[in-house]
Design an enzyme around this catalytic site. Structure first.
Site, short mmCIF file in Angstrom:
data_model
loop_
_atom_site.label_atom_id
_atom_site.label_comp_id
_atom_site.label_asym_id
_atom_site.label_seq_id
_atom_site.Cartn_x
_atom_site.Cartn_y
_atom_site.Cartn_z
N GLY A 1 31.69 56.10 36.88
CA GLY A 1 30.47 55.43 37.69
C GLY A 1 31.33 55.13 39.08
N GLN B 1 32.26 50.14 46.32
CA GLN B 1 33.41 50.64 46.27
C GLN B 1 34.19 51.59 47.21
OE1 GLN B 1 32.68 51.34 41.81
NE2 GLN B 1 34.78 50.68 41.79
N CYS C 1 38.34 49.72 35.88
CA CYS C 1 37.60 49.98 37.14
C CYS C 1 38.51 50.50 38.37
CB CYS C 1 37.23 48.42 37.64
SG CYS C 1 36.40 48.29 39.40
N LEU C 2 37.65 51.50 39.06
CA LEU C 2 38.52 51.99 40.24
C LEU C 2 39.16 51.20 41.23
CD1 LEU C 2 36.24 55.37 40.37
CD2 LEU C 2 38.26 55.01 39.28
N HIS D 1 28.06 47.69 34.40
CA HIS D 1 29.37 47.40 35.29
C HIS D 1 28.95 47.77 36.70
CE1 HIS D 1 33.77 48.21 36.05
NE2 HIS D 1 33.29 48.71 37.11
N GLU D 2 28.19 48.87 36.75
CA GLU D 2 27.83 49.27 38.40
C GLU D 2 26.75 48.40 38.89
OE1 GLU D 2 29.92 51.07 39.58
OE2 GLU D 2 30.70 51.97 37.78
N HIS E 1 28.86 45.24 40.26
CA HIS E 1 29.39 45.71 41.56
C HIS E 1 28.37 45.28 42.72
CE1 HIS E 1 33.52 47.12 40.95
NE2 HIS E 1 33.13 47.95 40.05
#
Length: 176
Positions: free
Chosen positions: A55, A60, A103-104, A145-146, A149
């Site tokens: 995702g 991000q 997480c990226l 999670h998204e 963000h």
């Protein structure tokens, strides 16, 4: 074998890392549904695939708009691929599942993170049409999670106790 399903054109953009203020700022709602929004979603998919993510939220890649993309499986092995504009996490439930999460924007680190086993997100697509996405297992984790963000949070904010202390030490060590 590549996991790419979203086959549109797009350009990979640099992923912002923890410490960048854009990750800690609540994103603005999308008000204009045009080709620029479609390009953003295409770029987000390309970036997510380039980084081997499940995702990706718009902030991000430095864009403070409420948009995320996803490509991940649920607890029954069904693959879900799509995007949500102006998402709202309207429901979470089921047992709390603790599993490794990464997480990226916090590369190389994974910590046992509690998440609800079920999540429902509502929003719209790039054309402004209503979207309702319901997920279980890993997909529910991805949706939570998204959405976090887009509210200016990262997954380490969900951690507590010894796991949070371990995460904060690891992040400090990475920064040197």
């Amino acid at each position: 074998m590549s996991k790419r399903i979203h086959a549109r054109r797009g350009t990979a953009r640099p992923v912002r890392l923890l410490g960048d203020p854009v990750l800690r700022t609540e994103c603005d709602p999308v008000r204009t549904f045009d080709t620029a929004l479609e390009r953003l979603v295409d770029d987000m998919f390309v970036t997510m695939y380039e980084e081997n993510g499940a995702g990706l939220a718009a902030n991000q890649i430095g864009v403070g708009l409420r948009v995320f993309v996803y490509d991940c499986e649920d607890d029954k092995g069904r693959r879900h691929v799509g995007h949500v504009v102006n998402p709202r996490l309207v429901s979470t439930g089921g047992e709390s599942l603790v599993a490794p999460e990464g997480c990226l924007s916090v590369p190389g680190l994974r910590f046992d993170t509690p998440r609800a086993a079920h999540a429902v997100v509502e929003g719209v697509d790039v054309k402004g049409r209503p979207v309702r996405v319901e997920g279980t297992g890993y997909f529910a984790r991805c949706l939570q999670h998204e959405c976090g963000h887009l509210d200016g949070r990262v997954y380490i904010d969900v951690l507590s106790g010894d796991v949070r202390r371990e995460a904060m030490r690891a992040i400090r060590d990475l920064r040197g």
